[in-house]
Scaffold this active site. Structure first.
Site, PDB file in Angstrom:
ATOM      1  CB  SER A  18      -1.008  -0.164   1.367  1.00 25.26           C
ATOM      2  OG  SER A  18      -1.939   1.134   1.306  1.00 25.26           O
ATOM      3  CG  ASN A  19      -0.286   4.655  -1.380  1.00 27.33           C
ATOM      4  OD1 ASN A  19      -0.989   5.429  -0.644  1.00 27.33           O
ATOM      5  ND2 ASN A  19      -0.665   4.331  -2.496  1.00 27.33           N
ATOM      6  CG  HIS A  20       3.279   6.464   3.747  1.00 29.54           C
ATOM      7  ND1 HIS A  20       3.023   5.710   4.880  1.00 29.54           N
ATOM      8  CD2 HIS A  20       4.562   6.360   3.474  1.00 29.54           C
ATOM      9  CE1 HIS A  20       4.107   5.198   5.152  1.00 29.54           C
ATOM     10  NE2 HIS A  20       5.411   5.320   4.408  1.00 29.54           N
TER      11      HIS A  20
END
Ligand code: C5P
Length: 215
Positions: A18-20
């Protein structure tokens, strides 16, 4: 219709890529759009935010789910805003069981995810399509390229590292004007304030795009 937050792509039942992305910009836009009288569908990846009142929330996890929900929603929408930080790749075959740490090295094969906003922009009966471009360098230059490549009507380009999970944002709005592009700086300011500026600009561009004969 807006997309929000990150997507989450499973590696196995307990791990993911995933990512931030926090979802704050999209949720601020959704809240301000409702305030302005719009009917809003918010297609959201996993975030720690509460949906604004009077917003239809569609919760999704993966890019594929976000695409499916987007295609279902846009048949009945005037403006599509792709704010989500969609994972570019997913694991080609996620494991049904937790991967054990027996091997010294482990290779994952990743495959490209569908481009949600590009797919929406390519529909024959498409809404007004607004994209975001989170970059870490050459923000405006990459933004211009993205506007053209994805066939968007309007793009907000911003610095990814300064914006992710932050309550404020500075962005450059870019749109095509005849054979060239025009742009306008927004913020730096609180995401709600910038959201109002963004919605005003969307309204302006929508009006500018209307054929002269239209009422
Ligand atoms: O190419 P890039 O990911 O930087 O483009 C960002 C824009 O495209 C954002 O508006 C984002 O929501 C959208 N996007 C998408 N589907 C993808 C990747 C990006 O809708 N798979």
């Amino acid at each position: 219709t807006l997309t929000a937050g990150p997507t989450r792509e499973a590696i196995d039942p307990v791990r993911f890529i995933s990512n931030h992305s926090s979802g704050k910009m999209a949720y601020a836009l959704a809240a301000e759009a409702v305030q302005a009288g719009a009917q809003v569908t918010l297609i959201s990846g996993p975030v720690n935010l509460t949906a604004p009142d009077r917003v239809e929330l569609v919760k999704v996890t993966t890019a594929q789910e976000m695409l499916d929900a987007s295609l279902a929603a846009v048949t009945d929408t005037d403006v599509f805003i792709g704010v989500a930080a969609v994972a570019d790749y997913r694991v080609s075959e996620s494991s049904d069981h937790k991967i054990k740490k027996t091997a010294e090295t482990l290779q994952l094969t990743l495959v490209r995810n569908p481009d949600i906003i590009g797919t929406v922009a390519a529909l024959p009966e498409r809404p007004f399509v607004v994209g975001f471009a989170a970059e870490t360098r050459d923000v405006v230059e990459y933004g211009r390229d993205k506007l053209k490549r994805k066939g968007l009507d309007l793009l907000f380009a911003n610095d990814a590292t300064a914006t992710f999970n932050s309550d404020s944002i500075a962005a450059t709005a870019i749109w095509s004007a005849g054979n060239s592009e025009d742009h306008q700086e927004l913020g730096p300011a609180n995401k709600h304030l910038v959201a109002r500026q963004m919605l005003m600009l969307i309204r302006q561009r929508l009006d500018a795009n209307k054929p002269e004969t239209a009422q």
